[in-house]
Design a protein around this motif. Structure first.
Motif, PDB file in Angstrom:
ATOM      1  N   THR A 151       0.809  -1.220   0.000  1.00  0.00           N
ATOM      2  CA  THR A 151       0.000   0.000   0.000  1.00  0.00           C
ATOM      3  C   THR A 151       0.839   1.265   0.000  1.00  0.00           C
ATOM      4  N   LYS A 152       2.107   1.195   0.386  1.00  0.00           N
ATOM      5  CA  LYS A 152       2.893   2.412   0.575  1.00  0.00           C
ATOM      6  C   LYS A 152       3.663   2.862  -0.658  1.00  0.00           C
ATOM      7  N   LYS A 153       4.280   1.947  -1.369  1.00  0.00           N
ATOM      8  CA  LYS A 153       5.131   2.316  -2.509  1.00  0.00           C
ATOM      9  C   LYS A 153       4.760   1.446  -3.713  1.00  0.00           C
ATOM     10  N   PRO A 154       5.026   1.967  -4.935  1.00  0.00           N
ATOM     11  CA  PRO A 154       4.760   1.152  -6.130  1.00  0.00           C
ATOM     12  C   PRO A 154       5.746  -0.018  -6.243  1.00  0.00           C
ATOM     13  N   LEU A 155       5.353  -1.010  -7.001  1.00  0.00           N
ATOM     14  CA  LEU A 155       6.137  -2.235  -7.172  1.00  0.00           C
ATOM     15  C   LEU A 155       7.571  -1.941  -7.607  1.00  0.00           C
ATOM     16  N   PHE A 156       7.754  -1.087  -8.618  1.00  0.00           N
ATOM     17  CA  PHE A 156       9.094  -0.887  -9.153  1.00  0.00           C
ATOM     18  C   PHE A 156       9.983  -0.043  -8.251  1.00  0.00           C
ATOM     19  N   PHE A 157       9.405   0.640  -7.274  1.00  0.00           N
ATOM     20  CA  PHE A 157      10.231   1.266  -6.244  1.00  0.00           C
ATOM     21  C   PHE A 157      11.013   0.169  -5.523  1.00  0.00           C
ATOM     22  N   TYR A 158      10.315  -0.907  -5.142  1.00  0.00           N
ATOM     23  CA  TYR A 158      10.960  -2.015  -4.433  1.00  0.00           C
ATOM     24  C   TYR A 158      11.924  -2.779  -5.335  1.00  0.00           C
ATOM     25  N   VAL A 159      11.583  -2.945  -6.620  1.00  0.00           N
ATOM     26  CA  VAL A 159      12.485  -3.634  -7.557  1.00  0.00           C
ATOM     27  C   VAL A 159      13.798  -2.855  -7.659  1.00  0.00           C
ATOM     28  N   ASN A 160      13.709  -1.540  -7.842  1.00  0.00           N
ATOM     29  CA  ASN A 160      14.924  -0.717  -7.975  1.00  0.00           C
ATOM     30  C   ASN A 160      15.707  -0.650  -6.667  1.00  0.00           C
ATOM     31  N   LEU A 161      15.004  -0.588  -5.547  1.00  0.00           N
ATOM     32  CA  LEU A 161      15.679  -0.588  -4.253  1.00  0.00           C
ATOM     33  C   LEU A 161      16.412  -1.911  -4.029  1.00  0.00           C
ATOM     34  N   ALA A 162      15.775  -3.009  -4.395  1.00  0.00           N
ATOM     35  CA  ALA A 162      16.416  -4.325  -4.259  1.00  0.00           C
ATOM     36  C   ALA A 162      17.670  -4.414  -5.133  1.00  0.00           C
ATOM     37  N   LYS A 163      17.616  -3.855  -6.340  1.00  0.00           N
ATOM     38  CA  LYS A 163      18.806  -3.830  -7.214  1.00  0.00           C
ATOM     39  C   LYS A 163      19.947  -3.085  -6.526  1.00  0.00           C
ATOM     40  N   ARG A 164      19.639  -1.933  -5.941  1.00  0.00           N
ATOM     41  CA  ARG A 164      20.673  -1.132  -5.269  1.00  0.00           C
ATOM     42  C   ARG A 164      21.241  -1.887  -4.065  1.00  0.00           C
ATOM     43  N   TYR A 165      20.383  -2.562  -3.295  1.00  0.00           N
ATOM     44  CA  TYR A 165      20.859  -3.330  -2.142  1.00  0.00           C
ATOM     45  C   TYR A 165      21.748  -4.483  -2.587  1.00  0.00           C
ATOM     46  N   ILE A 166      21.380  -5.142  -3.680  1.00  0.00           N
ATOM     47  CA  ILE A 166      22.211  -6.234  -4.205  1.00  0.00           C
ATOM     48  C   ILE A 166      23.566  -5.677  -4.634  1.00  0.00           C
ATOM     49  N   GLN A 167      23.546  -4.507  -5.264  1.00  0.00           N
ATOM     50  CA  GLN A 167      24.773  -3.865  -5.711  1.00  0.00           C
ATOM     51  C   GLN A 167      25.690  -3.534  -4.531  1.00  0.00           C
ATOM     52  N   GLN A 168      25.098  -3.050  -3.433  1.00  0.00           N
ATOM     53  CA  GLN A 168      25.890  -2.631  -2.274  1.00  0.00           C
ATOM     54  C   GLN A 168      26.298  -3.786  -1.366  1.00  0.00           C
ATOM     55  N   HIS A 169      25.402  -4.760  -1.161  1.00  0.00           N
ATOM     56  CA  HIS A 169      25.635  -5.814  -0.161  1.00  0.00           C
ATOM     57  C   HIS A 169      25.768  -7.221  -0.746  1.00  0.00           C
ATOM     58  N   ASN A 170      25.657  -7.362  -2.057  1.00  0.00           N
ATOM     59  CA  ASN A 170      25.714  -8.653  -2.758  1.00  0.00           C
ATOM     60  C   ASN A 170      24.517  -9.560  -2.495  1.00  0.00           C
ATOM     61  N   GLU A 171      23.600  -9.139  -1.628  1.00  0.00           N
ATOM     62  CA  GLU A 171      22.351  -9.869  -1.440  1.00  0.00           C
ATOM     63  C   GLU A 171      21.327  -8.939  -0.809  1.00  0.00           C
ATOM     64  N   VAL A 172      20.059  -9.346  -0.904  1.00  0.00           N
ATOM     65  CA  VAL A 172      18.966  -8.564  -0.326  1.00  0.00           C
ATOM     66  C   VAL A 172      17.968  -9.536   0.290  1.00  0.00           C
ATOM     67  N   GLU A 173      17.377  -9.120   1.407  1.00  0.00           N
ATOM     68  CA  GLU A 173      16.333  -9.918   2.040  1.00  0.00           C
ATOM     69  C   GLU A 173      15.023  -9.155   1.912  1.00  0.00           C
ATOM     70  N   LEU A 174      14.071  -9.758   1.220  1.00  0.00           N
ATOM     71  CA  LEU A 174      12.750  -9.166   1.050  1.00  0.00           C
ATOM     72  C   LEU A 174      11.812  -9.842   2.035  1.00  0.00           C
ATOM     73  N   SER A 175      11.063  -9.059   2.811  1.00  0.00           N
ATOM     74  CA  SER A 175      10.117  -9.675   3.736  1.00  0.00           C
ATOM     75  C   SER A 175       8.782  -8.961   3.670  1.00  0.00           C
ATOM     76  N   ALA A 176       7.709  -9.709   3.959  1.00  0.00           N
ATOM     77  CA  ALA A 176       6.366  -9.138   3.919  1.00  0.00           C
ATOM     78  C   ALA A 176       5.429  -9.963   4.781  1.00  0.00           C
ATOM     79  N   LEU A 177       4.328  -9.322   5.171  1.00  0.00           N
ATOM     80  CA  LEU A 177       3.264  -9.964   5.934  1.00  0.00           C
ATOM     81  C   LEU A 177       1.980  -9.957   5.120  1.00  0.00           C
ATOM     82  N   GLY A 178       1.169 -10.984   5.312  1.00  0.00           N
ATOM     83  CA  GLY A 178      -0.191 -11.019   4.770  1.00  0.00           C
ATOM     84  C   GLY A 178      -0.292 -10.778   3.280  1.00  0.00           C
ATOM     85  N   MET A 179      -1.119  -9.774   2.927  1.00  0.00           N
ATOM     86  CA  MET A 179      -1.419  -9.496   1.524  1.00  0.00           C
ATOM     87  C   MET A 179      -0.203  -9.006   0.728  1.00  0.00           C
TER      88      MET A 179
END
Length: 160
Positions: A43-71
């Motif tokens: 509900t807070k951010k669009p899908l591709f905000f998270y896709v691009n953020l995950a790319k940046r995290y992978i670039q910086q840390h070599n991995e990313v952990e995505l977590s979510a609850l419910g819907m």
């Protein structure tokens, strides 16, 4: 005269605690907030905000952990699949669990589904995603250098 003895109430049990047993050692690690964890909301951010953020995290840390609850679980799975299908990430770990939470409307404890997906940097990542320097892509960096050089030539020409 009767004497009353106060007994302490038992401490409340936290709703969730992730305990990770490291295979190499027998130490127990209680996970805290990680620098490479993205808690996804649908509900807070669009899908591709998270896709691009995950790319940046992978670039910086070599991995990313995505977590979510419910819907929001479907959103995390979609982000993961986009990154994997574009050759940017490989799936390292998928964890599912339930978390006890207090329902705001009814005030009672309810169980919510939770997912955690850990994605690692793929072998092709660096060739597919340009490195970021000072928040700029190499093209932007090159354009800035070119503009600075042209400006320096113009200043030198006016002084001569």
């Amino acid at each position: 005269m009767a004497m009353e003895v106060a007994t302490p109430a038992p401490a409340p049990i936290p709703a969730e605690r992730n305990i990770v047993l490291s295979p190499a050692t027998t130490t127990v690690n209680v996970e805290t907030h990680k620098k490479n964890r993205i808690q996804v909301s649908n509900t807070k951010k669009p899908l591709f905000f998270y896709v691009n953020l995950a790319k940046r995290y992978i670039q910086q840390h070599n991995e990313v952990e995505l977590s979510a609850l419910g819907m929001a679980i479907t959103t995390v799975v979609t982000i993961s699949e986009i990154l994997k299908n574009n050759g940017l990430a490989t799936e390292k770990k998928v964890l599912t669990s339930t978390v006890g939470m207090k329902d705001e409307t009814k005030g009672r404890m309810v169980q919510k589904a939770k997912i955690e997906i850990v994605l690692g940097k793929s072998d092709k990542f660096d060739s597919l995603v340009p490195p970021v320097t000072n928040g700029k892509t190499p093209e932007e960096e090159a354009n800035a250098e070119t503009e600075a050089a042209v400006e320096a030539q113009e200043v030198a020409a006016t002084e001569a």
